[in-house]
Design a protein around this motif. Structure first.
Motif, PDB file in Angstrom:
ATOM      1  N   ARG B 226      -8.160  -2.556   7.802  1.00 25.48           N
ATOM      2  CA  ARG B 226      -6.860  -2.049   8.232  1.00 25.48           C
ATOM      3  C   ARG B 226      -5.957  -1.737   7.037  1.00 25.48           C
ATOM      4  N   ARG B 227      -5.030  -0.813   7.236  1.00 23.89           N
ATOM      5  CA  ARG B 227      -4.048  -0.451   6.201  1.00 23.89           C
ATOM      6  C   ARG B 227      -3.164  -1.666   5.891  1.00 23.89           C
ATOM      7  N   PRO B 228      -3.086  -2.067   4.604  1.00 23.55           N
ATOM      8  CA  PRO B 228      -2.245  -3.227   4.289  1.00 23.55           C
ATOM      9  C   PRO B 228      -0.764  -2.859   4.377  1.00 23.55           C
ATOM     10  N   PRO B 229       0.136  -3.839   4.567  1.00 24.72           N
ATOM     11  CA  PRO B 229       1.569  -3.520   4.631  1.00 24.72           C
ATOM     12  C   PRO B 229       2.071  -3.022   3.273  1.00 24.72           C
ATOM     13  N   HIS B 230       2.885  -1.969   3.267  1.00 20.47           N
ATOM     14  CA  HIS B 230       3.451  -1.429   2.022  1.00 20.47           C
ATOM     15  C   HIS B 230       4.941  -1.763   1.969  1.00 20.47           C
ATOM     16  N   PRO B 231       5.453  -2.096   0.763  1.00 22.48           N
ATOM     17  CA  PRO B 231       6.839  -2.584   0.648  1.00 22.48           C
ATOM     18  C   PRO B 231       7.865  -1.640   1.274  1.00 22.48           C
ATOM     19  N   GLU B 232       7.743  -0.313   0.972  1.00 24.15           N
ATOM     20  CA  GLU B 232       8.764   0.615   1.465  1.00 24.15           C
ATOM     21  C   GLU B 232       8.685   0.762   2.988  1.00 24.15           C
ATOM     22  N   GLU B 233       7.479   0.601   3.541  1.00 21.14           N
ATOM     23  CA  GLU B 233       7.329   0.691   4.986  1.00 21.14           C
ATOM     24  C   GLU B 233       7.780  -0.598   5.661  1.00 21.14           C
ATOM     25  N   GLU B 234       7.620  -1.722   4.926  1.00 19.08           N
ATOM     26  CA  GLU B 234       8.059  -3.019   5.463  1.00 19.08           C
ATOM     27  C   GLU B 234       9.550  -2.988   5.795  1.00 19.08           C
ATOM     28  N   ALA B 235      10.333  -2.367   4.861  1.00 21.91           N
ATOM     29  CA  ALA B 235      11.786  -2.273   5.052  1.00 21.91           C
ATOM     30  C   ALA B 235      12.096  -1.517   6.346  1.00 21.91           C
ATOM     31  N   LEU B 236      11.352  -0.441   6.581  1.00 26.05           N
ATOM     32  CA  LEU B 236      11.558   0.355   7.790  1.00 26.05           C
ATOM     33  C   LEU B 236      11.131  -0.412   9.037  1.00 26.05           C
ATOM     34  N   SER B 237      10.024  -1.162   8.905  1.00 23.88           N
ATOM     35  CA  SER B 237       9.469  -1.806  10.086  1.00 23.88           C
ATOM     36  C   SER B 237      10.321  -2.961  10.588  1.00 23.88           C
ATOM     37  N   VAL B 238      11.340  -3.360   9.772  1.00 27.60           N
ATOM     38  CA  VAL B 238      12.255  -4.406  10.235  1.00 27.60           C
ATOM     39  C   VAL B 238      12.918  -3.960  11.534  1.00 27.60           C
TER      40      VAL B 238
END
Lengths: 252, 252
Positions: B226-238
């Protein structure tokens, strides 16, 4: 919030399981009607009536019972795991018996009618499914019902066992669809395109099998329907966790 | 231990993806050889040569390209998600174009040869797959590429989009197997049982498609790929987490 979020989905489990049972039983009944009403019925005499047992046994054993054997982990989510395992293996045993009867019926009919075996795509896919199903059943018995394998080996094998179970169910349904197409073209090729009752009935059987498969895979892969952790099993699973950190939960 | 446990599996990703590409390309080549060498080649003139474009386009578009469009989320695991989404939608667009050409080819051939449409199980399963594929593509475009849906709706739809994608790939492969069986029985019924080269080649095509499907589903459902979590996407996924507590990760 987490519990509230998943609660409505959990309550749908009896309904979706109910729909799978209606679809599964419908597929068995449609196969019985097709072979009984349009193909002359059933017998064990090497004739086409013996062949007619083949589709009935495969749909009943390799599709409906195999599906139900998998479903017990979702339906009996609060029963002791040992009992559910025994039920899972037991239903698979019945599935295996019907499968063997179905396979013997078609080979017996081919021998009596001097029809070559194993030349069609249906037979290739079907025999691969049956052989892999037998291997999966024996391995499952050795790994999970009898204490042959170590805890580490069991925990490592479990995700593969679950994946192969789903693949085998889908392969069984695919093989049935190929068998339906083959049987229709052998029997009613000249009238199939005129939407005769037999052709439409067999097509509907195929559609019901596809719906059964899609709904089964939806239930099996849906995390909300998964067996919740039980306190007494949690104590046991500590061994798994210690030995196989990072491995999947040992609950299928 | 967690990382060590999953590391060896992660390194296998390029290899298993490589095998899917070999299997996928082999299936396209086998279809081309079958139609080109044994069925008279290709043309756009309403003849059987126009029909021959149907299997080629369906295997290329609805199986190989649809599979590859799904795989981009695993292959380009470290690329920005927006780019991967565009690639996912773009490859699906090519898959859709080949699928439409394949569908037009068979209907055009039927019209020219006065063959009734939509009576066989292959046509029922095939058209259901194509219609659902089109719906899935349009919904995917609206939900994930254009800002039509709310974040909550997108997060809610995502697991269904992923599930339907896998189901559609399996249904496409199943429809191809039905088509192979139908074509063989229409063309070489009298010699199929003698293991003629054309029959064996088409059966092998079916087996390659099954292997492609099993390996694709293995890659898609394997958590280690699976695609690992990326920092810039983590911020959005909040936002997603706040809005949809308990919902699945918005990464397919």
């Amino acid at each position: 919030m987490d519990e509230c979020g998943s609660y409505p989905r959990r309550t749908t489990l009896p309904w979706v399981v109910g729909v799978t049972q209606v679809l599964g039983l419908t597929s068995v009944v449609l196969t019985g009607v097709w072979m009984g009403r349009y193909r002359g019925g059933f017998a064990w005499d090497g004739s086409a009536k013996e062949f007619n047992l083949h589709p009935l046994c495969m749909v009943l054993g390799l599709v409906f019972l195999q599906g139900d054997a998998i479903l017990v982990y979702r339906v009996f989510r609060n029963e002791p795991k040992r009992n559910v395992k025994l039920l899972h293996g037991g239903i698979h045993l019945f599935a295996l018996i019907f499968t063997i009867v179905g396979i013997v019926a078609v080979f017996d009919f081919h021998r009596a009618s001097k029809i070559p075996d194993m030349y069609s795509l249906h037979s290739w896919c079907g025999i691969a499914t049956v052989v892999l199903f037998c291997i999966q059943w024996v391995l499952g018995l050795m790994f999970f019902l009898f204490p042959v394998a170590s805890a580490w080996l069991r925990a490592t094998y479990l995700p593969l066992h679950v994946f192969c179970g789903v693949v085998l169910l889908v392969m069984a349904i695919g093989s049935c669809l190929l068998g339906i197409t083959e049987k229709l073209l052998f029997s009613i090729m000249s009238t199939y395109s005129q939407f005769t009752a037999e052709g439409v009935l067999a097509n509907c059987l195929g559609v019901v099998l596809v719906c059964f498969g899609v709904l089964m895979v939806f239930i099996i892969t849906n995390d909300d329907y998964r067996r919740p952790p039980h306190p007494e099993e949690e104590a046991l699973s500590v061994h798994f966790k210690t030995l196989t950190e990072g491995a999947s939960s040992p609950t299928p």
